[in-house]
Design a protein around this motif. Structure first.
Motif, PDB file in Angstrom:
ATOM      1  N   MET A   1       3.058  17.234  13.208  1.00 49.96           N
ATOM      2  CA  MET A   1       3.628  16.382  12.191  1.00 49.96           C
ATOM      3  C   MET A   1       2.756  15.137  12.037  1.00 49.96           C
ATOM      4  N   SER A   2       2.629  14.634  10.829  1.00 50.63           N
ATOM      5  CA  SER A   2       1.779  13.477  10.558  1.00 50.63           C
ATOM      6  C   SER A   2       2.529  12.175  10.817  1.00 50.63           C
ATOM      7  N   GLU A   3       1.941  11.066  10.367  1.00 53.88           N
ATOM      8  CA  GLU A   3       2.549   9.746  10.540  1.00 53.88           C
ATOM      9  C   GLU A   3       3.998   9.740  10.045  1.00 53.88           C
ATOM     10  N   GLN A   4       4.784   8.811  10.551  1.00 61.00           N
ATOM     11  CA  GLN A   4       6.187   8.713  10.167  1.00 61.00           C
ATOM     12  C   GLN A   4       6.404   7.924   8.885  1.00 61.00           C
ATOM     13  N   TYR A   5       5.412   7.140   8.467  1.00 58.55           N
ATOM     14  CA  TYR A   5       5.545   6.369   7.238  1.00 58.55           C
ATOM     15  C   TYR A   5       4.176   5.951   6.726  1.00 58.55           C
ATOM     16  N   GLY A  26      17.055  -9.073  -5.254  1.00 54.69           N
ATOM     17  CA  GLY A  26      16.228  -9.669  -4.220  1.00 54.69           C
ATOM     18  C   GLY A  26      14.767  -9.436  -4.523  1.00 54.69           C
ATOM     19  N   GLU A  27      13.923  -9.744  -3.542  1.00 55.51           N
ATOM     20  CA  GLU A  27      12.476  -9.596  -3.699  1.00 55.51           C
ATOM     21  C   GLU A  27      12.033  -8.270  -3.091  1.00 55.51           C
ATOM     22  N   LEU A  28      11.270  -7.502  -3.846  1.00 52.49           N
ATOM     23  CA  LEU A  28      10.752  -6.228  -3.344  1.00 52.49           C
ATOM     24  C   LEU A  28       9.658  -6.521  -2.329  1.00 52.49           C
ATOM     25  N   MET A  29       9.903  -6.198  -1.077  1.00 51.85           N
ATOM     26  CA  MET A  29       8.983  -6.513   0.011  1.00 51.85           C
ATOM     27  C   MET A  29       8.002  -5.384   0.284  1.00 51.85           C
ATOM     28  N   ALA A  30       8.448  -4.148   0.122  1.00 55.32           N
ATOM     29  CA  ALA A  30       7.577  -3.001   0.419  1.00 55.32           C
ATOM     30  C   ALA A  30       8.167  -1.739  -0.183  1.00 55.32           C
ATOM     31  N   VAL A  31       7.287  -0.790  -0.450  1.00 51.42           N
ATOM     32  CA  VAL A  31       7.692   0.570  -0.776  1.00 51.42           C
ATOM     33  C   VAL A  31       7.012   1.447   0.258  1.00 51.42           C
ATOM     34  N   ILE A  32       7.822   2.243   0.935  1.00 52.71           N
ATOM     35  CA  ILE A  32       7.306   3.042   2.038  1.00 52.71           C
ATOM     36  C   ILE A  32       7.704   4.497   1.847  1.00 52.71           C
ATOM     37  N   ASN A  33       6.717   5.359   1.974  1.00 49.40           N
ATOM     38  CA  ASN A  33       6.947   6.798   1.961  1.00 49.40           C
ATOM     39  C   ASN A  33       7.270   7.179   3.403  1.00 49.40           C
ATOM     40  N   GLU A  34       8.543   7.484   3.667  1.00 45.79           N
ATOM     41  CA  GLU A  34       8.986   7.723   5.040  1.00 45.79           C
ATOM     42  C   GLU A  34       9.234   9.193   5.309  1.00 45.79           C
ATOM     43  N   ASN A  35       8.837   9.597   6.490  1.00 48.82           N
ATOM     44  CA  ASN A  35       9.082  10.953   6.958  1.00 48.82           C
ATOM     45  C   ASN A  35      10.485  10.984   7.566  1.00 48.82           C
TER      46      ASN A  35
END
Length: 68
Positions: A1-5, A26-35
């Protein structure tokens, strides 16, 4: 399995946004592609991390985010 995010670029990063279902802003702090894999089946989802005015962050699907 690859990275978790992994971080994903987004045009609204560091800007004021609204979570459509809840109406929270609120303020958008991050967009994360999560496993979010379970039972050995790999599944990825993009989550938006939004920091509300109280300083606490919450997540929602990227599709639920619009400019405030």
């Amino acid at each position: 399995m690859s990275e978790q995010y992994e971080y994903v670029p987004h045009r609204l990063l560091r800007r004021r946004v609204r979570d459509i279902p809840s109406g929270a802003e609120g303020e958008l702090m991050a967009v994360i592609n999560e496993n979010v894999s379970d039972n050995g089946i790999e599944h990825w989802t993009e989550l938006a991390y939004i920091r509300g005015s109280n300083g606490r962050e919450f997540t929602t699907a990227v599709a639920n985010v619009e400019p405030a």
